[in-house]
Design a protein around this motif. Structure first.
Motif, PDB file in Angstrom:
ATOM      1  N   LYS A   4      31.367 -29.349  13.070  1.00  0.00           N
ATOM      2  CA  LYS A   4      31.389 -27.908  13.313  1.00  0.00           C
ATOM      3  C   LYS A   4      30.969 -27.209  12.020  1.00  0.00           C
ATOM      4  O   LYS A   4      31.256 -27.679  10.915  1.00  0.00           O
ATOM      5  CB  LYS A   4      32.776 -27.458  13.746  1.00  0.00           C
ATOM      6  N   ARG A   5      30.355 -26.080  12.180  1.00  0.00           N
ATOM      7  CA  ARG A   5      29.871 -25.323  11.025  1.00  0.00           C
ATOM      8  C   ARG A   5      31.016 -25.005  10.065  1.00  0.00           C
ATOM      9  O   ARG A   5      32.079 -24.577  10.478  1.00  0.00           O
ATOM     10  CB  ARG A   5      29.219 -24.035  11.536  1.00  0.00           C
ATOM     11  N   MET A   6      30.805 -25.276   8.803  1.00  0.00           N
ATOM     12  CA  MET A   6      31.743 -25.020   7.705  1.00  0.00           C
ATOM     13  C   MET A   6      33.006 -25.902   7.780  1.00  0.00           C
ATOM     14  O   MET A   6      33.967 -25.657   7.079  1.00  0.00           O
ATOM     15  CB  MET A   6      32.149 -23.537   7.651  1.00  0.00           C
ATOM     16  N   SER A   7      33.003 -26.906   8.608  1.00  0.00           N
ATOM     17  CA  SER A   7      34.151 -27.794   8.714  1.00  0.00           C
ATOM     18  C   SER A   7      34.080 -28.879   7.649  1.00  0.00           C
ATOM     19  O   SER A   7      32.999 -29.306   7.242  1.00  0.00           O
ATOM     20  CB  SER A   7      34.172 -28.454  10.102  1.00  0.00           C
ATOM     21  N   GLN A   8      35.235 -29.326   7.205  1.00  0.00           N
ATOM     22  CA  GLN A   8      35.284 -30.401   6.212  1.00  0.00           C
ATOM     23  C   GLN A   8      35.446 -31.771   6.873  1.00  0.00           C
ATOM     24  O   GLN A   8      35.618 -32.761   6.183  1.00  0.00           O
ATOM     25  CB  GLN A   8      36.427 -30.170   5.231  1.00  0.00           C
ATOM     26  N   THR A   9      35.380 -31.814   8.201  1.00  0.00           N
ATOM     27  CA  THR A   9      35.462 -33.091   8.920  1.00  0.00           C
ATOM     28  C   THR A   9      34.232 -33.257   9.797  1.00  0.00           C
ATOM     29  O   THR A   9      33.611 -32.277  10.219  1.00  0.00           O
ATOM     30  CB  THR A   9      36.723 -33.159   9.815  1.00  0.00           C
ATOM     31  N   ALA A  10      33.888 -34.510  10.032  1.00  0.00           N
ATOM     32  CA  ALA A  10      32.741 -34.820  10.879  1.00  0.00           C
ATOM     33  C   ALA A  10      32.973 -36.180  11.529  1.00  0.00           C
ATOM     34  O   ALA A  10      33.766 -36.997  11.045  1.00  0.00           O
ATOM     35  CB  ALA A  10      31.462 -34.839  10.059  1.00  0.00           C
ATOM     36  N   ASP A  11      32.268 -36.398  12.618  1.00  0.00           N
ATOM     37  CA  ASP A  11      32.323 -37.679  13.311  1.00  0.00           C
ATOM     38  C   ASP A  11      30.913 -38.247  13.384  1.00  0.00           C
ATOM     39  O   ASP A  11      29.959 -37.529  13.688  1.00  0.00           O
ATOM     40  CB  ASP A  11      32.848 -37.521  14.748  1.00  0.00           C
ATOM     41  N   ILE A  12      30.810 -39.530  13.125  1.00  0.00           N
ATOM     42  CA  ILE A  12      29.535 -40.225  13.297  1.00  0.00           C
ATOM     43  C   ILE A  12      29.715 -41.186  14.457  1.00  0.00           C
ATOM     44  O   ILE A  12      30.616 -42.032  14.442  1.00  0.00           O
ATOM     45  CB  ILE A  12      29.125 -40.996  12.022  1.00  0.00           C
ATOM     46  N   LEU A  13      28.883 -41.029  15.485  1.00  0.00           N
ATOM     47  CA  LEU A  13      28.935 -41.886  16.654  1.00  0.00           C
ATOM     48  C   LEU A  13      27.919 -43.004  16.470  1.00  0.00           C
ATOM     49  O   LEU A  13      26.727 -42.741  16.339  1.00  0.00           O
ATOM     50  CB  LEU A  13      28.621 -41.082  17.918  1.00  0.00           C
ATOM     51  N   LEU A  14      28.407 -44.249  16.459  1.00  0.00           N
ATOM     52  CA  LEU A  14      27.538 -45.407  16.282  1.00  0.00           C
ATOM     53  C   LEU A  14      27.365 -46.104  17.625  1.00  0.00           C
ATOM     54  O   LEU A  14      28.344 -46.453  18.272  1.00  0.00           O
ATOM     55  CB  LEU A  14      28.147 -46.395  15.286  1.00  0.00           C
ATOM     56  N   THR A  15      26.117 -46.275  18.021  1.00  0.00           N
ATOM     57  CA  THR A  15      25.830 -47.013  19.249  1.00  0.00           C
ATOM     58  C   THR A  15      24.673 -47.951  18.959  1.00  0.00           C
ATOM     59  O   THR A  15      23.849 -47.696  18.080  1.00  0.00           O
ATOM     60  CB  THR A  15      25.432 -46.084  20.415  1.00  0.00           C
ATOM     61  N   GLY A  16      24.628 -49.025  19.696  1.00  0.00           N
ATOM     62  CA  GLY A  16      23.538 -49.965  19.503  1.00  0.00           C
ATOM     63  C   GLY A  16      23.583 -51.060  20.542  1.00  0.00           C
ATOM     64  O   GLY A  16      24.608 -51.295  21.188  1.00  0.00           O
ATOM     65  N   ARG A  17      22.468 -51.717  20.692  1.00  0.00           N
ATOM     66  CA  ARG A  17      22.365 -52.777  21.684  1.00  0.00           C
ATOM     67  C   ARG A  17      23.157 -54.011  21.266  1.00  0.00           C
ATOM     68  O   ARG A  17      23.745 -54.685  22.099  1.00  0.00           O
ATOM     69  CB  ARG A  17      20.888 -53.122  21.880  1.00  0.00           C
ATOM     70  N   ASP A  18      23.191 -54.323  19.993  1.00  0.00           N
ATOM     71  CA  ASP A  18      23.830 -55.542  19.501  1.00  0.00           C
ATOM     72  C   ASP A  18      25.164 -55.287  18.816  1.00  0.00           C
ATOM     73  O   ASP A  18      25.632 -56.121  18.037  1.00  0.00           O
ATOM     74  CB  ASP A  18      22.896 -56.255  18.516  1.00  0.00           C
ATOM     75  N   MET A  19      25.770 -54.168  19.071  1.00  0.00           N
ATOM     76  CA  MET A  19      27.051 -53.858  18.442  1.00  0.00           C
ATOM     77  C   MET A  19      27.920 -53.031  19.386  1.00  0.00           C
ATOM     78  O   MET A  19      27.425 -52.422  20.325  1.00  0.00           O
ATOM     79  CB  MET A  19      26.834 -53.084  17.136  1.00  0.00           C
ATOM     80  N   ASP A  20      29.212 -53.048  19.138  1.00  0.00           N
ATOM     81  CA  ASP A  20      30.140 -52.239  19.917  1.00  0.00           C
ATOM     82  C   ASP A  20      30.039 -50.785  19.480  1.00  0.00           C
ATOM     83  O   ASP A  20      29.803 -50.489  18.305  1.00  0.00           O
ATOM     84  CB  ASP A  20      31.581 -52.721  19.709  1.00  0.00           C
ATOM     85  N   ASP A  21      30.221 -49.878  20.425  1.00  0.00           N
ATOM     86  CA  ASP A  21      30.220 -48.453  20.095  1.00  0.00           C
ATOM     87  C   ASP A  21      31.431 -48.138  19.235  1.00  0.00           C
ATOM     88  O   ASP A  21      32.525 -48.641  19.474  1.00  0.00           O
ATOM     89  CB  ASP A  21      30.268 -47.599  21.364  1.00  0.00           C
ATOM     90  N   ARG A  22      31.225 -47.305  18.239  1.00  0.00           N
ATOM     91  CA  ARG A  22      32.303 -46.903  17.335  1.00  0.00           C
ATOM     92  C   ARG A  22      32.134 -45.436  16.970  1.00  0.00           C
ATOM     93  O   ARG A  22      31.052 -44.884  17.031  1.00  0.00           O
ATOM     94  CB  ARG A  22      32.275 -47.719  16.042  1.00  0.00           C
ATOM     95  N   THR A  23      33.230 -44.851  16.541  1.00  0.00           N
ATOM     96  CA  THR A  23      33.205 -43.490  16.009  1.00  0.00           C
ATOM     97  C   THR A  23      33.843 -43.530  14.634  1.00  0.00           C
ATOM     98  O   THR A  23      34.954 -44.042  14.471  1.00  0.00           O
ATOM     99  CB  THR A  23      33.984 -42.518  16.911  1.00  0.00           C
TER     100      THR A  23
END
Length: 184
Positions: A4-23
């Motif tokens: 979110k704008r001006m927020s000090q936190t963020a989430d990175i969504l990881l997806t891929g064919r050869d790996m499990d989805d993670r946040t």
């Protein structure tokens, strides 16, 4: 990356064919991002399960088999913050996450314009105590072979042992144990 704008936190969504989805949950401090928490897709799904389903599963587990309507189950389990239609929808949606690990199964059917839920334990063979079978009329010794089956083995080209494929031996009056013949 979601932030979110001006927020000090963020989430990175990881997806891929050869790996499990993670946040990955990150926090920014003095222009440095640090990893606070890592969450798998399965952990996210479990967080999404409404609390009343866990409470209902715990109640069913404590009473054993249970039958009634969704309204009756909600009342019996002391759940006040869910409507019966919400409960049945989410029960079906999250059944494999909440009820299945506790070996709780269910059937549903209509009776007099009411949908009844029937919850029961898995009922697998692990629950049977063989020592309890003595009063059920099951003989302790195997029965002897009948004369017709003995004659069929002697004169038949198909008189071969199922376990070994070799010609069958003359019967001794007791049925062979297939587990012993297979070495189990």
């Amino acid at each position: 990356m979601q932030r979110k704008r001006m927020s000090q936190t963020a989430d990175i969504l990881l997806t891929g064919r050869d790996m499990d989805d993670r946040t990955l949950h990150l926090r920014e401090e003095n222009c440095v991002w640090t990893l606070e928490d890592e969450e798998t897709a399965e952990e996210r799904e479990i967080k999404a399960v409404p609390d009343y389903l866990w409470k209902a599963a715990k109640y069913i587990e404590s009473v054993g088999n249970w039958q009634g309507t969704a309204s009756e189950l909600l009342a019996a389990a002391g759940i006040e913050n869910a409507k019966p239609n919400q409960f049945t929808y989410n029960m079906a949606k999250y059944f494999d996450k909440v009820f299945e690990p506790k070996n709780i199964r269910y059937k549903t059917h209509r009776k007099n314009k009411v949908r009844l839920l029937n919850f029961y334990g898995d009922g697998g063979d692990d629950d049977i105590d063989i020592t309890q079978l003595s009063g059920w009329g099951i003989p302790e010794r195997p029965s002897p072979s009948s004369p017709s089956s003995l004659g069929a083995l002697e004169g038949s080209k198909h008189g071969r042992s199922v376990a070994t494929g070799q010609p069958a031996e003359k019967p001794t009056g007791t049925a062979p144990n297939p587990c012993e013949a297979a070495g189990a």
